[in-house]
Design a protein around this motif. Structure first.
Motif, PDB file in Angstrom:
ATOM      1  N   GLU A  16     -25.869  50.210 -57.467  1.00 57.12           N
ATOM      2  CA  GLU A  16     -25.860  50.029 -56.013  1.00 57.12           C
ATOM      3  C   GLU A  16     -27.272  50.192 -55.450  1.00 57.12           C
ATOM      4  O   GLU A  16     -27.732  49.373 -54.647  1.00 57.12           O
ATOM      5  CB  GLU A  16     -24.924  51.039 -55.356  1.00 57.12           C
ATOM      6  CG  GLU A  16     -24.919  50.957 -53.848  1.00 57.12           C
ATOM      7  CD  GLU A  16     -24.065  52.021 -53.191  1.00 57.12           C
ATOM      8  OE1 GLU A  16     -24.275  52.268 -51.985  1.00 57.12           O
ATOM      9  OE2 GLU A  16     -23.177  52.614 -53.852  1.00 57.12           O
ATOM     10  N   VAL A  27     -23.377  46.932 -49.100  1.00 65.06           N
ATOM     11  CA  VAL A  27     -22.062  47.281 -49.647  1.00 65.06           C
ATOM     12  C   VAL A  27     -20.996  46.854 -48.654  1.00 65.06           C
ATOM     13  O   VAL A  27     -21.071  47.170 -47.466  1.00 65.06           O
ATOM     14  CB  VAL A  27     -21.969  48.791 -49.938  1.00 65.06           C
ATOM     15  CG1 VAL A  27     -20.565  49.163 -50.395  1.00 65.06           C
ATOM     16  CG2 VAL A  27     -23.005  49.191 -50.984  1.00 65.06           C
ATOM     17  N   GLY A  28     -20.029  46.101 -49.163  1.00 64.79           N
ATOM     18  CA  GLY A  28     -18.871  45.720 -48.380  1.00 64.79           C
ATOM     19  C   GLY A  28     -17.799  46.779 -48.557  1.00 64.79           C
ATOM     20  O   GLY A  28     -17.784  47.796 -47.884  1.00 64.79           O
ATOM     21  N   ARG A  29     -16.940  46.553 -49.530  1.00 67.72           N
ATOM     22  CA  ARG A  29     -15.861  47.507 -49.816  1.00 67.72           C
ATOM     23  C   ARG A  29     -16.153  48.289 -51.080  1.00 67.72           C
ATOM     24  O   ARG A  29     -16.881  47.846 -51.949  1.00 67.72           O
ATOM     25  CB  ARG A  29     -14.539  46.747 -49.992  1.00 67.72           C
ATOM     26  CG  ARG A  29     -14.112  46.014 -48.746  1.00 67.72           C
ATOM     27  CD  ARG A  29     -12.878  45.188 -48.990  1.00 67.72           C
ATOM     28  NE  ARG A  29     -13.244  44.013 -49.805  1.00 67.72           N
ATOM     29  CZ  ARG A  29     -12.361  43.111 -50.236  1.00 67.72           C
ATOM     30  NH1 ARG A  29     -11.071  43.252 -49.959  1.00 67.72           N
ATOM     31  NH2 ARG A  29     -12.756  42.082 -50.954  1.00 67.72           N
ATOM     32  N   ARG A  30     -15.540  49.469 -51.127  1.00 68.22           N
ATOM     33  CA  ARG A  30     -15.591  50.305 -52.332  1.00 68.22           C
ATOM     34  C   ARG A  30     -14.171  50.407 -52.868  1.00 68.22           C
ATOM     35  O   ARG A  30     -13.218  50.547 -52.115  1.00 68.22           O
ATOM     36  CB  ARG A  30     -16.122  51.697 -52.005  1.00 68.22           C
ATOM     37  CG  ARG A  30     -17.576  51.695 -51.566  1.00 68.22           C
ATOM     38  CD  ARG A  30     -18.063  53.113 -51.237  1.00 68.22           C
ATOM     39  NE  ARG A  30     -19.394  53.064 -50.684  1.00 68.22           N
ATOM     40  CZ  ARG A  30     -20.513  53.011 -51.401  1.00 68.22           C
ATOM     41  NH1 ARG A  30     -20.446  53.025 -52.714  1.00 68.22           N
ATOM     42  NH2 ARG A  30     -21.686  52.954 -50.814  1.00 68.22           N
ATOM     43  N   PHE A  31     -14.056  50.350 -54.173  1.00 64.64           N
ATOM     44  CA  PHE A  31     -12.758  50.448 -54.841  1.00 64.64           C
ATOM     45  C   PHE A  31     -12.884  51.549 -55.879  1.00 64.64           C
ATOM     46  O   PHE A  31     -13.596  51.387 -56.869  1.00 64.64           O
ATOM     47  CB  PHE A  31     -12.404  49.126 -55.521  1.00 64.64           C
ATOM     48  CG  PHE A  31     -12.511  47.931 -54.614  1.00 64.64           C
ATOM     49  CD1 PHE A  31     -11.453  47.532 -53.828  1.00 64.64           C
ATOM     50  CD2 PHE A  31     -13.701  47.216 -54.535  1.00 64.64           C
ATOM     51  CE1 PHE A  31     -11.562  46.423 -52.997  1.00 64.64           C
ATOM     52  CE2 PHE A  31     -13.826  46.106 -53.711  1.00 64.64           C
ATOM     53  CZ  PHE A  31     -12.757  45.716 -52.937  1.00 64.64           C
ATOM     54  N   ILE A  36     -17.602  48.242 -56.706  1.00 61.90           N
ATOM     55  CA  ILE A  36     -18.001  47.995 -55.323  1.00 61.90           C
ATOM     56  C   ILE A  36     -18.304  46.518 -55.099  1.00 61.90           C
ATOM     57  O   ILE A  36     -18.627  45.779 -56.031  1.00 61.90           O
ATOM     58  CB  ILE A  36     -19.219  48.840 -54.883  1.00 61.90           C
ATOM     59  CG1 ILE A  36     -20.468  48.505 -55.690  1.00 61.90           C
ATOM     60  CG2 ILE A  36     -18.914  50.314 -54.929  1.00 61.90           C
ATOM     61  CD1 ILE A  36     -21.719  49.188 -55.170  1.00 61.90           C
ATOM     62  N   GLU A  37     -18.165  46.133 -53.860  1.00 62.25           N
ATOM     63  CA  GLU A  37     -18.437  44.767 -53.424  1.00 62.25           C
ATOM     64  C   GLU A  37     -19.780  44.742 -52.705  1.00 62.25           C
ATOM     65  O   GLU A  37     -20.040  45.575 -51.845  1.00 62.25           O
ATOM     66  CB  GLU A  37     -17.324  44.347 -52.460  1.00 62.25           C
ATOM     67  CG  GLU A  37     -17.505  43.007 -51.801  1.00 62.25           C
ATOM     68  CD  GLU A  37     -16.398  42.761 -50.793  1.00 62.25           C
ATOM     69  OE1 GLU A  37     -15.643  41.804 -50.984  1.00 62.25           O
ATOM     70  OE2 GLU A  37     -16.296  43.545 -49.819  1.00 62.25           O
ATOM     71  N   TYR A  46     -19.452  41.657 -57.251  1.00 64.79           N
ATOM     72  CA  TYR A  46     -18.743  42.896 -57.543  1.00 64.79           C
ATOM     73  C   TYR A  46     -19.421  43.597 -58.711  1.00 64.79           C
ATOM     74  O   TYR A  46     -19.620  43.004 -59.772  1.00 64.79           O
ATOM     75  CB  TYR A  46     -17.274  42.617 -57.864  1.00 64.79           C
ATOM     76  CG  TYR A  46     -16.550  42.086 -56.656  1.00 64.79           C
ATOM     77  CD1 TYR A  46     -16.004  42.956 -55.722  1.00 64.79           C
ATOM     78  CD2 TYR A  46     -16.458  40.720 -56.422  1.00 64.79           C
ATOM     79  CE1 TYR A  46     -15.369  42.483 -54.584  1.00 64.79           C
ATOM     80  CE2 TYR A  46     -15.833  40.234 -55.300  1.00 64.79           C
ATOM     81  CZ  TYR A  46     -15.288  41.118 -54.381  1.00 64.79           C
ATOM     82  OH  TYR A  46     -14.670  40.641 -53.252  1.00 64.79           O
TER      83      TYR A  46
END
Length: 133
Positions: A16, A27-31, A36-37, A46
């Motif tokens: 990141e 950073v968009g979304r975190r999973f 991460i996106e 991703y």
């Protein structure tokens, strides 16, 4: 149809830090804590944390040393030198000199996870300079 780019990395936090600093992605979304996106490249990228030695495609083990693959990503930038300086400051390694072609300028990079990248700056009409009818 939509294209998604997935990049395996050994450590999500350092990946990141690299991709946001080197290429200006956000950073968009975190999973969970290992997925991460990243946004800002025209298609989502991703980052997937997978440990070195874990099984990847065709039962091969992941290795994050510099490796060659016939698939790589090109980032089109407005100012090649500025983008190259930024990427190198974040930890990318230039693999060769900046080259000028009829369509623009290009430089090859390696990221800290062994993946190849190219930075492109289109000149004139870009690829249309060499397109055939």
């Amino acid at each position: 149809m939509q294209l998604l780019v997935n990049i395996d990395v050994a450590d999500i936090a350092s990946a990141e830090a690299f991709y946001t600093a080197a290429f200006g992605l956000t950073v968009g979304r975190r999973f969970d804590n290992a997925f991460i996106e990243l946004l800002g490249a025209g298609t989502p990228i991703y980052l997937l944390q997978n440990p070195p030695g874990s099984i990847g495609a065709a039962q091969s083990r992941r290795d994050y040393g510099r490796h060659w693959t016939p698939v790589h990503c090109d980032l089109v930038v407005d100012d090649l030198q500025l983008a190259l300086d930024r990427a190198q400051a974040a930890g990318a390694v230039a693999e060769g000199e900046v080259r000028t072609r009829a369509w623009g300028r290009i430089v090859q990079l390696a990221d800290p996870f062994g993946h190849g990248w190219c930075l492109l700056q289109f000149l004139g009409r870009g690829y249309d300079e060499i397109a055939t009818p």
